[in-house]
Design a protein around this motif. Sequence first.
Motif, PDB file in Angstrom:
ATOM      1  N   ASN A  93     -31.119 -32.138 -24.721  1.00 32.82           N
ATOM      2  CA  ASN A  93     -30.974 -33.593 -24.620  1.00 32.82           C
ATOM      3  C   ASN A  93     -32.199 -34.329 -24.105  1.00 32.82           C
ATOM      4  O   ASN A  93     -32.132 -35.066 -23.131  1.00 32.82           O
ATOM      5  N   GLU A 129     -31.549 -38.139 -27.636  1.00 37.08           N
ATOM      6  CA  GLU A 129     -31.596 -39.600 -27.632  1.00 37.08           C
ATOM      7  C   GLU A 129     -32.993 -40.039 -28.042  1.00 37.08           C
ATOM      8  O   GLU A 129     -33.921 -40.056 -27.235  1.00 37.08           O
ATOM      9  N   PRO A 178     -22.706 -52.692 -22.015  1.00 34.18           N
ATOM     10  CA  PRO A 178     -22.543 -51.449 -22.784  1.00 34.18           C
ATOM     11  C   PRO A 178     -21.518 -51.632 -23.903  1.00 34.18           C
ATOM     12  O   PRO A 178     -20.592 -52.448 -23.805  1.00 34.18           O
ATOM     13  N   GLU A 181     -18.849 -43.088 -22.343  1.00 38.06           N
ATOM     14  CA  GLU A 181     -18.498 -41.712 -22.670  1.00 38.06           C
ATOM     15  C   GLU A 181     -18.233 -40.982 -21.360  1.00 38.06           C
ATOM     16  O   GLU A 181     -18.927 -41.228 -20.360  1.00 38.06           O
ATOM     17  N   THR A 222     -20.920 -42.276 -18.765  1.00 38.15           N
ATOM     18  CA  THR A 222     -22.206 -42.613 -19.356  1.00 38.15           C
ATOM     19  C   THR A 222     -22.070 -43.856 -20.215  1.00 38.15           C
ATOM     20  O   THR A 222     -21.354 -43.850 -21.219  1.00 38.15           O
ATOM     21  N   LYS A 280     -23.034 -46.360 -23.038  1.00 36.88           N
ATOM     22  CA  LYS A 280     -23.728 -46.169 -24.307  1.00 36.88           C
ATOM     23  C   LYS A 280     -23.887 -47.495 -25.037  1.00 36.88           C
ATOM     24  O   LYS A 280     -23.082 -48.419 -24.874  1.00 36.88           O
ATOM     25  N   THR A 331     -27.724 -43.609 -24.514  1.00 38.46           N
ATOM     26  CA  THR A 331     -27.463 -43.980 -23.123  1.00 38.46           C
ATOM     27  C   THR A 331     -28.336 -45.163 -22.721  1.00 38.46           C
ATOM     28  O   THR A 331     -29.542 -45.163 -22.951  1.00 38.46           O
ATOM     29  N   GLN A 390     -30.048 -47.458 -19.787  1.00 38.33           N
ATOM     30  CA  GLN A 390     -30.586 -47.149 -18.468  1.00 38.33           C
ATOM     31  C   GLN A 390     -30.413 -48.287 -17.467  1.00 38.33           C
ATOM     32  O   GLN A 390     -30.604 -48.087 -16.269  1.00 38.33           O
ATOM     33  N   SER A 409     -30.202 -40.141 -14.940  1.00 38.20           N
ATOM     34  CA  SER A 409     -30.220 -40.184 -16.401  1.00 38.20           C
ATOM     35  C   SER A 409     -29.538 -41.413 -16.965  1.00 38.20           C
ATOM     36  O   SER A 409     -29.412 -41.547 -18.180  1.00 38.20           O
ATOM     37  N   GLY A 410     -29.085 -42.322 -16.110  1.00 44.73           N
ATOM     38  CA  GLY A 410     -28.401 -43.515 -16.578  1.00 44.73           C
ATOM     39  C   GLY A 410     -26.897 -43.447 -16.477  1.00 44.73           C
ATOM     40  O   GLY A 410     -26.216 -44.418 -16.807  1.00 44.73           O
ATOM     41  N   SER A 411     -26.365 -42.321 -16.044  1.00 42.76           N
ATOM     42  CA  SER A 411     -24.916 -42.161 -15.934  1.00 42.76           C
ATOM     43  C   SER A 411     -24.450 -42.504 -14.524  1.00 42.76           C
ATOM     44  O   SER A 411     -25.243 -42.619 -13.583  1.00 42.76           O
TER      45      SER A 411
END
Length: 818
Positions: free
Chosen positions: A79, A99, A487, A491, A535, A537, A543, A545, A596-598
């Motif tokens: 990923n 991504e 968003p 997810e 996450t 999206k 994803t 950020q 990671s943005g999650s």
Amino acid sequence: MYPPREFAKNQNNINFTVDGRARVLVDGDLIINGNNFTMNENGDPANLLLIVDGNLEFNNNAKLNAIIYVTGDVEFNQNPIVVGAIASEGSITGIADSEVTFNEEVISRADFGGACISEDLEVVIDHFRIFHPSTALTCTPAQDIRVRACSNPECTTLFSEQVTVSLSPESGWLQGNTVSFVGETNELAFRSVSAGPATLGFLNSTVSAEGTPPLKCFADKGTSGKCEIVFSESGLLLNAPDHTSAEEVQVSILGVKAGETDPGQCVPAFTGEKTIEFMASYQNPLSGMRVPESAGTSLSGGSLVLDFDGSGAASFPMRYRDVGSVLLQARYDGTGDEADLIIEGQDSFIARPDRFEVVVSGNPGTPDVTNENMFREAGEGFDVEVRALNALGEMTPNFGQESPREAVRLTVEEAPGIPLVNMPQLDGALELFGSFCTTPEPGKACGQFVWPEVGTFSLLPSLISGAYLGTENVEGRLLPYVGRFIPARFEIAIDPGRFSSTPLSTNRTSCTEERSWVYTGEPFGWDMAPEVVITPKNRNGVTVQNYAGTLFQRVGVDDVGFAPFPVEDEAATGVGGTPLDLEAALAPATLLPDTSGSLIYRFATDDEFRYPKTLNARVSGYTPEPVFSLEGLIDADGVTVLDPTENLPEVFKPVADFEIRYGRVALDNGYGPENLDLVIPLRAEVFGSGGFQLHQDEICWFYDLPKDTSVDFAASTFTSGQTGVVEVADVELSLEDGRPRKTAVEDYRLRLSAPAPSGAESVQARGIYVELDTGSDWLKDFWDADNQEALVNPYAWATFGVYRGNDRIIYWREVPTN
């Protein structure tokens, strides 16, 4: 340039930033390894050019913002996130699970610096260009002549090496006819003392032009010319300055002729008031809708009465409300004594837009993060209009009709007071000005764009060429707030966690590590608390950020909803055949961003769980499989999972590597002679398929004699002064194989001392009541027949001098022989 290499081998959190522009060339294969490797993360992809002359392999969540070119194969693993552009002469694998955000616009802004030009390719001159006026006077040199060396037919690239040219005619050039330059000359001047046309050209050059034709001429700032300047002995010298559209400028006009005694000097052709006729013609573009004016008088077919001073000079105001290159021609037709006098002149000017204005349809245009200013989902298209305006705020119809066409770039910038983690550029393009809009209007361009991120940004329009028709740049008006973008969906991925069998209660237990069991009714917690990875999206499944941990995050810990406790166990059923329930005392969970943005929703480490101890739960040991259920996830903007009816609820079962055992501490009634200590049998038990059985695994629970034992003589003929619990030197006594330890030197059994004075229990008495405090409810049981719903401590009856014997013997007693 680097040799073949592996970036960040056996290293984590390696970060490379780019200050300005950078090019990285790898002569061979490149492997990007190491956890959380980043290169130019959050930077402009146009600023980093990565060229790999070999294969490229991404591993371990690498993040790059770059333009990447690979001569071999590209392999994506684990990923990686790539923003910019990537091209490969070989294959690209694994991209579906990565991504990769492609942004064509960054390519046009990148500085390749010759990196993409073959070493064997010779840079050539396609053609030369001469820019010149079409008319001039014999009494003054023709000015503003320039020579340009072009490397391509469109002349968007200039020849980057020095070239020397010999100009024709050989004479008349004030600087001489041999000129050396790189790209373009400075301003040149040419004089002819003879009236008539003078043809400009080349005699030779040190580098030959290979295009057809090798020479192109452009007269009066127009698009084409004849390489010819027509010289006259008299004329009107106009000076119409380049300016901003719709601004009023002063145009100077000088009526002169060659001097009679010195033809090389200009003298006034006339003085006083003269009627001058004007004509305007479009040069670039070649047509238009507006003409220059002077105080309401058209300068295309109109005339002005001008007062020429003693030097033959006059001036007048001019306003042109459009843009482009315009040729302004002036003519004086003499009358009376000057009836045969005709004097003409011309000059060209370029009017540029005053500014560009951006209009985003439906845009709230505020910095607030509220329900009312929600604009679009990340990755959802939206319409943009760009208007080229003059100084009066009117649209300029000719903008975008030039040759080559002038155009506008839209640049995403940080909105005032709103920092963004990731600030990608827009995906999309403006159509041609004057067309393709829902309501087409000259001077307006439209386009549909996509922004792949969350948040609010500023949008700045700017002139792509940087100088309108080669004059000056045009600044756009910043649109301060575009958005808010939210968003498209969440997810979710769930790590079910793992239960721990390590005792949570320190009361009466010596175990501090995991066991193979937990008692029914005993609280237990987490070895590793479950995590729900949320996450955000965009519409393309990439994803975003700018959501997690920012002011644009509108989901809180309370918006993550789970089915309430108690929850059913999937594998365990009670005596009545219904599933057993798991109860919980939950501490506050957390919802925190990761790198990671999650967002990570974590159950609290001090959560407590237990299977309630009831008669229905008296079943054989089982591995717990309670079903947790994520029932709802929605933020304040209504963002949720892709399909709530399909994706929710999301169930999971935490892992448990132990059994739930229905256990207890049991005491048996004790019988024995009155002259010996009486043992009350004590043991740990668990329920199994054959009923209660010795719990040989129990080594944790401890007891203290006689502290934890209570003795009641109310139903006995003995008194508290005659007998009691036998004390031992040790405390916190533990069991071995489920029973008290008994060795040659240690006896940790529960015993009552022989009565003193000695005697036997009365036949009518029930005996001495002995109760052991287990310290914990989960080692109690439903011992009380009169209150079968209550958990009580184990108890027994102790009888001295009376034996149980055979049930068919009514009474049996020892009798002394003397």
